[in-house]
Design a protein around this motif. Structure first.
Motif, PDB file in Angstrom:
ATOM      1  N   SER A 148     -22.937 -14.354  -1.048  1.00 47.68           N
ATOM      2  CA  SER A 148     -23.966 -13.336  -1.291  1.00 47.68           C
ATOM      3  C   SER A 148     -23.545 -11.936  -0.854  1.00 47.68           C
ATOM      4  O   SER A 148     -24.211 -10.964  -1.180  1.00 47.68           O
ATOM      5  CB  SER A 148     -25.255 -13.724  -0.574  1.00 47.68           C
ATOM      6  OG  SER A 148     -25.118 -13.545   0.825  1.00 47.68           O
TER       7      SER A 148
ATOM      8  N   THR B  79     -22.030  -8.375  -0.776  1.00 48.83           N
ATOM      9  CA  THR B  79     -21.720  -7.437  -1.854  1.00 48.83           C
ATOM     10  C   THR B  79     -20.888  -6.251  -1.386  1.00 48.83           C
ATOM     11  O   THR B  79     -20.634  -5.344  -2.156  1.00 48.83           O
ATOM     12  CB  THR B  79     -23.020  -6.917  -2.512  1.00 48.83           C
ATOM     13  OG1 THR B  79     -23.819  -6.291  -1.502  1.00 48.83           O
ATOM     14  CG2 THR B  79     -23.792  -8.045  -3.173  1.00 48.83           C
ATOM     15  N   GLU B  80     -20.514  -6.275  -0.132  1.00 48.92           N
ATOM     16  CA  GLU B  80     -19.677  -5.211   0.431  1.00 48.92           C
ATOM     17  C   GLU B  80     -18.390  -5.835   0.963  1.00 48.92           C
ATOM     18  O   GLU B  80     -18.437  -6.887   1.620  1.00 48.92           O
ATOM     19  CB  GLU B  80     -20.400  -4.494   1.577  1.00 48.92           C
ATOM     20  CG  GLU B  80     -21.690  -3.816   1.177  1.00 48.92           C
ATOM     21  CD  GLU B  80     -21.457  -2.540   0.386  1.00 48.92           C
ATOM     22  OE1 GLU B  80     -20.368  -1.957   0.496  1.00 48.92           O
ATOM     23  OE2 GLU B  80     -22.370  -2.157  -0.365  1.00 48.92           O
TER      24      GLU B  80
ATOM     25  N   ASN C  66     -18.281 -10.898  -7.220  1.00 43.07           N
ATOM     26  CA  ASN C  66     -19.512 -10.107  -7.181  1.00 43.07           C
ATOM     27  C   ASN C  66     -19.244  -8.664  -6.766  1.00 43.07           C
ATOM     28  O   ASN C  66     -19.828  -7.731  -7.314  1.00 43.07           O
ATOM     29  CB  ASN C  66     -20.532 -10.739  -6.236  1.00 43.07           C
ATOM     30  CG  ASN C  66     -21.092 -12.038  -6.768  1.00 43.07           C
ATOM     31  OD1 ASN C  66     -21.014 -12.321  -7.959  1.00 43.07           O
ATOM     32  ND2 ASN C  66     -21.646 -12.837  -5.881  1.00 43.07           N
ATOM     33  N   ILE C  67     -18.365  -8.483  -5.796  1.00 40.97           N
ATOM     34  CA  ILE C  67     -18.024  -7.136  -5.329  1.00 40.97           C
ATOM     35  C   ILE C  67     -17.331  -6.352  -6.443  1.00 40.97           C
ATOM     36  O   ILE C  67     -17.651  -5.186  -6.693  1.00 40.97           O
ATOM     37  CB  ILE C  67     -17.151  -7.207  -4.053  1.00 40.97           C
ATOM     38  CG1 ILE C  67     -18.011  -7.710  -2.879  1.00 40.97           C
ATOM     39  CG2 ILE C  67     -16.520  -5.855  -3.736  1.00 40.97           C
ATOM     40  CD1 ILE C  67     -17.204  -8.109  -1.649  1.00 40.97           C
TER      41      ILE C  67
ATOM     42  N   TRP D  38     -17.587  -6.882  -9.681  1.00 45.40           N
ATOM     43  CA  TRP D  38     -18.592  -6.613 -10.712  1.00 45.40           C
ATOM     44  C   TRP D  38     -19.468  -5.434 -10.302  1.00 45.40           C
ATOM     45  O   TRP D  38     -19.742  -4.539 -11.093  1.00 45.40           O
ATOM     46  CB  TRP D  38     -19.449  -7.864 -10.943  1.00 45.40           C
ATOM     47  CG  TRP D  38     -20.558  -7.632 -11.916  1.00 45.40           C
ATOM     48  CD1 TRP D  38     -20.485  -7.707 -13.277  1.00 45.40           C
ATOM     49  CD2 TRP D  38     -21.904  -7.247 -11.601  1.00 45.40           C
ATOM     50  NE1 TRP D  38     -21.706  -7.404 -13.828  1.00 45.40           N
ATOM     51  CE2 TRP D  38     -22.597  -7.124 -12.821  1.00 45.40           C
ATOM     52  CE3 TRP D  38     -22.589  -7.013 -10.416  1.00 45.40           C
ATOM     53  CZ2 TRP D  38     -23.936  -6.757 -12.889  1.00 45.40           C
ATOM     54  CZ3 TRP D  38     -23.921  -6.655 -10.484  1.00 45.40           C
ATOM     55  CH2 TRP D  38     -24.576  -6.527 -11.704  1.00 45.40           C
ATOM     56  N   ARG D  39     -19.895  -5.451  -9.058  1.00 46.44           N
ATOM     57  CA  ARG D  39     -20.764  -4.375  -8.562  1.00 46.44           C
ATOM     58  C   ARG D  39     -20.071  -3.022  -8.656  1.00 46.44           C
ATOM     59  O   ARG D  39     -20.664  -2.038  -9.111  1.00 46.44           O
ATOM     60  CB  ARG D  39     -21.171  -4.653  -7.128  1.00 46.44           C
ATOM     61  CG  ARG D  39     -22.073  -3.594  -6.545  1.00 46.44           C
ATOM     62  CD  ARG D  39     -22.544  -3.989  -5.149  1.00 46.44           C
ATOM     63  NE  ARG D  39     -23.226  -2.889  -4.559  1.00 46.44           N
ATOM     64  CZ  ARG D  39     -22.843  -2.273  -3.457  1.00 46.44           C
ATOM     65  NH1 ARG D  39     -21.789  -2.681  -2.803  1.00 46.44           N
ATOM     66  NH2 ARG D  39     -23.512  -1.257  -2.982  1.00 46.44           N
ATOM     67  N   LYS D  40     -18.810  -2.957  -8.250  1.00 45.38           N
ATOM     68  CA  LYS D  40     -18.067  -1.690  -8.313  1.00 45.38           C
ATOM     69  C   LYS D  40     -17.940  -1.203  -9.755  1.00 45.38           C
ATOM     70  O   LYS D  40     -18.114  -0.023 -10.037  1.00 45.38           O
ATOM     71  CB  LYS D  40     -16.692  -1.856  -7.673  1.00 45.38           C
ATOM     72  CG  LYS D  40     -16.732  -1.929  -6.172  1.00 45.38           C
ATOM     73  CD  LYS D  40     -15.345  -2.108  -5.590  1.00 45.38           C
ATOM     74  CE  LYS D  40     -15.404  -2.206  -4.081  1.00 45.38           C
ATOM     75  NZ  LYS D  40     -14.079  -2.438  -3.489  1.00 45.38           N
ATOM     76  N   ARG D  41     -17.637  -2.133 -10.656  1.00 42.91           N
ATOM     77  CA  ARG D  41     -17.476  -1.764 -12.058  1.00 42.91           C
ATOM     78  C   ARG D  41     -18.803  -1.275 -12.646  1.00 42.91           C
ATOM     79  O   ARG D  41     -18.851  -0.238 -13.306  1.00 42.91           O
ATOM     80  CB  ARG D  41     -16.945  -2.958 -12.853  1.00 42.91           C
ATOM     81  CG  ARG D  41     -16.602  -2.618 -14.296  1.00 42.91           C
ATOM     82  CD  ARG D  41     -16.116  -3.814 -15.101  1.00 42.91           C
ATOM     83  NE  ARG D  41     -17.237  -4.683 -15.422  1.00 42.91           N
ATOM     84  CZ  ARG D  41     -17.464  -5.889 -14.911  1.00 42.91           C
ATOM     85  NH1 ARG D  41     -16.613  -6.393 -14.040  1.00 42.91           N
ATOM     86  NH2 ARG D  41     -18.500  -6.605 -15.276  1.00 42.91           N
ATOM     87  N   VAL D  42     -19.862  -1.993 -12.387  1.00 45.23           N
ATOM     88  CA  VAL D  42     -21.164  -1.643 -12.948  1.00 45.23           C
ATOM     89  C   VAL D  42     -21.682  -0.343 -12.342  1.00 45.23           C
ATOM     90  O   VAL D  42     -22.254   0.495 -13.056  1.00 45.23           O
ATOM     91  CB  VAL D  42     -22.171  -2.803 -12.760  1.00 45.23           C
ATOM     92  CG1 VAL D  42     -23.573  -2.382 -13.099  1.00 45.23           C
ATOM     93  CG2 VAL D  42     -21.753  -3.975 -13.624  1.00 45.23           C
ATOM     94  N   GLU D  43     -21.475  -0.152 -11.050  1.00 47.35           N
ATOM     95  CA  GLU D  43     -21.916   1.101 -10.420  1.00 47.35           C
ATOM     96  C   GLU D  43     -21.245   2.296 -11.085  1.00 47.35           C
ATOM     97  O   GLU D  43     -21.897   3.289 -11.379  1.00 47.35           O
ATOM     98  CB  GLU D  43     -21.588   1.100  -8.924  1.00 47.35           C
ATOM     99  CG  GLU D  43     -22.612   0.421  -8.072  1.00 47.35           C
ATOM    100  CD  GLU D  43     -22.258   0.493  -6.591  1.00 47.35           C
ATOM    101  OE1 GLU D  43     -21.095   0.786  -6.235  1.00 47.35           O
ATOM    102  OE2 GLU D  43     -23.164   0.233  -5.780  1.00 47.35           O
TER     103      GLU D  43
END
Length: 125
Positions: free
Chosen positions: A71, A73-74, A107-108, A110-115
């Motif tokens: 879980s 994300t950082e 997840n990390i 994905w988050r960086k790409r989406v941000e």
């Protein structure tokens, strides 16, 4: 505050040892806000978790820990968790840890790409 009370209850005298992991898994599954509280509690009471796992089996505990690690994300959170769990590895925990880390890294990323994509999109609007 209520979540903290629930976490304390799960590890208190009113819950049977064999039910603790299942309750903790349910708590996290039903309320993601409980994840950081539960992770903090598990770290602070690691010897108790290992002791409980040795009597009731580490199966649910392993799944819970895998879910908690997954879980994150950082990157900093993940690295801290990896260091902690590598120092405090339990029998059968390596596979579980590896799966959680793999999911968290995905997840990390994905988050960086989406941000980045969202920032670009909204900066054009």
């Amino acid at each position: 505050k209520l979540l903290q009370q629930i976490v304390s209850f799960v590890f208190g005298d009113h819950v049977r040892d064999q039910d603790r992991a299942l309750l903790a898994v349910s708590l996290v599954a039903n309320n993601p806000a409980a994840t950081p509280l539960l992770w903090k509690y598990l770290q602070a009471h690691w010897s108790q978790v290992v002791k409980l796992g040795s009597t009731s089996g580490m199966g649910y505990w392993s799944r819970l820990i895998e879910h908690l690690v997954a879980s994150f994300t950082e990157t900093a959170q993940l690295r801290k968790a990896e260091r902690f769990l590598e120092r405090n590895i339990w029998r059968g925990g390596k596979r579980c840890l590896a799966q959680g880390v793999e999911t968290a890294k995905a997840n990390i990323a994905w988050r960086k790409r989406v941000e980045k994509e969202l920032k670009t999109y909204f900066s054009k609007k």
